[in-house]
Design an enzyme around this catalytic site. Structure first.
Site, PDB file in Angstrom:
ATOM      1  N   PRO A 101       1.386   8.397   1.108  1.00  0.00           N
ATOM      2  CA  PRO A 101       0.454   8.747   1.935  1.00  0.00           C
ATOM      3  C   PRO A 101       0.151   7.604   3.105  1.00  0.00           C
ATOM      4  O   PRO A 101       0.232   6.319   2.726  1.00  0.00           O
ATOM      5  CB  PRO A 101      -0.962   8.764   0.970  1.00  0.00           C
ATOM      6  N   ASN A 102      -0.268   8.253   4.111  1.00  0.00           N
ATOM      7  CA  ASN A 102      -0.642   7.359   5.371  1.00  0.00           C
ATOM      8  C   ASN A 102       0.325   6.387   6.134  1.00  0.00           C
ATOM      9  O   ASN A 102       0.058   5.971   7.134  1.00  0.00           O
ATOM     10  CB  ASN A 102      -1.768   6.090   4.885  1.00  0.00           C
ATOM     11  N   ARG A 126      -1.935   2.340  12.440  1.00  0.00           N
ATOM     12  CA  ARG A 126      -2.509   2.092  11.088  1.00  0.00           C
ATOM     13  C   ARG A 126      -2.559   0.363  10.985  1.00  0.00           C
ATOM     14  O   ARG A 126      -1.416  -0.087  10.687  1.00  0.00           O
ATOM     15  CB  ARG A 126      -2.024   2.828  10.165  1.00  0.00           C
ATOM     16  N   TYR A 164       1.021  -3.697   9.151  1.00  0.00           N
ATOM     17  CA  TYR A 164       2.171  -2.840   8.939  1.00  0.00           C
ATOM     18  C   TYR A 164       2.954  -2.966  10.267  1.00  0.00           C
ATOM     19  O   TYR A 164       3.823  -2.290  10.271  1.00  0.00           O
ATOM     20  CB  TYR A 164       1.671  -1.528   8.616  1.00  0.00           C
ATOM     21  N   ASN A 185       8.907   4.516  -0.424  1.00  0.00           N
ATOM     22  CA  ASN A 185       7.565   3.733  -0.270  1.00  0.00           C
ATOM     23  C   ASN A 185       6.558   4.369  -0.733  1.00  0.00           C
ATOM     24  O   ASN A 185       6.096   5.503  -0.139  1.00  0.00           O
ATOM     25  CB  ASN A 185       7.642   3.193   1.360  1.00  0.00           C
ATOM     26  N   ALA A 230       0.050   3.945  -1.428  1.00  0.00           N
ATOM     27  CA  ALA A 230      -1.157   3.530  -2.615  1.00  0.00           C
ATOM     28  C   ALA A 230      -0.742   4.165  -3.673  1.00  0.00           C
ATOM     29  O   ALA A 230      -1.063   3.868  -4.865  1.00  0.00           O
ATOM     30  CB  ALA A 230      -2.463   4.343  -1.914  1.00  0.00           C
ATOM     31  N   HIS A 279       0.464   2.200  -6.910  1.00  0.00           N
ATOM     32  CA  HIS A 279      -0.665   1.366  -7.833  1.00  0.00           C
ATOM     33  C   HIS A 279      -1.343   2.179  -8.698  1.00  0.00           C
ATOM     34  O   HIS A 279      -2.332   2.002  -9.285  1.00  0.00           O
ATOM     35  CB  HIS A 279      -1.663   0.614  -6.749  1.00  0.00           C
ATOM     36  N   ASP A 339       7.116   8.910 -13.703  1.00  0.00           N
ATOM     37  CA  ASP A 339       7.580   9.926 -14.534  1.00  0.00           C
ATOM     38  C   ASP A 339       8.961  10.710 -13.638  1.00  0.00           C
ATOM     39  O   ASP A 339       9.863  10.792 -14.210  1.00  0.00           O
ATOM     40  CB  ASP A 339       6.537  10.619 -15.087  1.00  0.00           C
ATOM     41  N   GLU A 399      12.323   0.635  -4.693  1.00  0.00           N
ATOM     42  CA  GLU A 399      10.773   0.769  -4.162  1.00  0.00           C
ATOM     43  C   GLU A 399      10.634  -0.121  -2.997  1.00  0.00           C
ATOM     44  O   GLU A 399      11.047  -1.546  -3.008  1.00  0.00           O
ATOM     45  CB  GLU A 399       9.935   0.167  -5.263  1.00  0.00           C
ATOM     46  N   HIS A 452       8.159  -1.864   0.018  1.00  0.00           N
ATOM     47  CA  HIS A 452       6.898  -1.964   0.902  1.00  0.00           C
ATOM     48  C   HIS A 452       7.162  -2.688   2.136  1.00  0.00           C
ATOM     49  O   HIS A 452       7.981  -3.601   2.066  1.00  0.00           O
ATOM     50  CB  HIS A 452       6.034  -2.542  -0.323  1.00  0.00           C
ATOM     51  N   SER A 483       4.619  -4.501   3.694  1.00  0.00           N
ATOM     52  CA  SER A 483       3.960  -5.555   3.594  1.00  0.00           C
ATOM     53  C   SER A 483       4.210  -6.328   2.216  1.00  0.00           C
ATOM     54  O   SER A 483       4.820  -5.547   1.327  1.00  0.00           O
ATOM     55  CB  SER A 483       2.370  -5.439   3.485  1.00  0.00           C
ATOM     56  N   ARG A 518      -1.809  -9.554  -0.938  1.00  0.00           N
ATOM     57  CA  ARG A 518      -3.113  -8.872  -0.915  1.00  0.00           C
ATOM     58  C   ARG A 518      -3.958  -8.715  -2.017  1.00  0.00           C
ATOM     59  O   ARG A 518      -3.819  -9.260  -2.886  1.00  0.00           O
ATOM     60  CB  ARG A 518      -2.641  -7.671  -0.213  1.00  0.00           C
ATOM     61  N   ARG A 558      -3.242  -4.173  -5.568  1.00  0.00           N
ATOM     62  CA  ARG A 558      -1.878  -3.935  -5.245  1.00  0.00           C
ATOM     63  C   ARG A 558      -0.744  -4.792  -5.938  1.00  0.00           C
ATOM     64  O   ARG A 558       0.308  -4.579  -5.473  1.00  0.00           O
ATOM     65  CB  ARG A 558      -1.764  -4.317  -3.619  1.00  0.00           C
TER      66      ARG A 558
HETATM   67  C1  DQA Z   1       2.397  -0.255   1.058  1.00  0.00           C
HETATM   68  C2  DQA Z   1       1.537  -1.038   0.515  1.00  0.00           C
HETATM   69  C3  DQA Z   1       0.477  -0.289  -0.326  1.00  0.00           C
HETATM   70  O1  DQA Z   1      -0.260  -1.137  -1.223  1.00  0.00           O
HETATM   71  C4  DQA Z   1      -0.334   0.393   0.429  1.00  0.00           C
HETATM   72  O2  DQA Z   1      -1.430   1.503  -0.125  1.00  0.00           O
HETATM   73  C5  DQA Z   1       0.298   1.307   1.585  1.00  0.00           C
HETATM   74  C6  DQA Z   1       1.526   0.610   2.331  1.00  0.00           C
HETATM   75  C7  DQA Z   1       3.519  -1.120   2.319  1.00  0.00           C
HETATM   76  O3  DQA Z   1       4.169  -0.571   2.627  1.00  0.00           O
HETATM   77  O4  DQA Z   1       3.069  -2.293   2.456  1.00  0.00           O
HETATM   78  O5  DQA Z   1       0.161   2.413   1.743  1.00  0.00           O
HETATM   79  O6  DQA Z   1       3.037   0.427   0.286  1.00  0.00           O
END
Ligand code: DQA
Length: 147
Positions: free
Chosen positions: A9-10, A17, A22, A73, A76, A79, A86, A97, A99, A101, A106, A110
């Site tokens: 998401p996002n 953003r 980011y 990735n 959110a 977390h 699963d 996995e 990320h 950042s 943070r 997170r």
């Molecule tokens: C993220 C880190 C997450 O905590 C956050 O909710 C994101 C981006 C990252 O790529 O740094 O949406 O996954």
């Protein structure tokens, strides 16, 4: 070798953003870099982004037998999501996995990842470059180069 890159998401908002966190690169930039890296190592890479947890779960569920590994990735959902954890475990696919950042620098919420324990590795804090590093690491893992 067929790889799947999933963004949660996002992340379609990358570029505008919270650029201090980011960066200014877009999702298309990240997907292009990941695909070029996969091709450099003789693999192919498909990309999927969704803001919807269930769509990501369904995509992972359909990946078994089709792909050799995942870079994800979960954003959110990292977390919060038992369902994504699963799905990764059920797929029996090696997953990295990723990320953008360094989430440990943070907010405390997170610092916990529901998904990392079912992944072969967790990579964070390298910005756009992480998309290349995660693909390279996943390919090495699948080829048995990483011990
Ligand atoms: C993220 C880190 C997450 O905590 C956050 O909710 C994101 C981006 C990252 O790529 O740094 O949406 O996954």
């Amino acid at each position: 070798m067929k790889l799947l890159l999933l963004n949660g998401p996002n992340l379609r908002l990358l570029g505008t953003r919270e650029p201090d966190i980011y960066g200014r690169f877009t999702l298309a930039d990240a997907e292009r870099l990941a695909r070029e890296t996969a091709e450099r190592f003789g693999a192919t890479l498909d990309c999927f982004q969704s803001d919807v947890e269930g769509e990501l779960v369904a995509k992972i569920g359909a990946a078994r037998g089709v792909y050799d590994g995942l870079v994800i990735n979960p954003a959110a959902y990292t977390h919060t999501s038992v369902a994504l954890r699963d799905a990764i475990a059920a797929s029996e696919l090696p997953a990295v996995e990723l990320h953008i950042s360094n989430t440990h620098k943070r907010e405390a919420f997170r610092h916990v990842s529901y998904t990392a324990p079912v992944c072969v590795a967790q990579l964070m804090g390298f910005g756009l470059m992480g998309y290349a590093l995660a693909v390279e690491g996943l390919v090495a893992h699948i080829r048995g180069v990483v011990r």
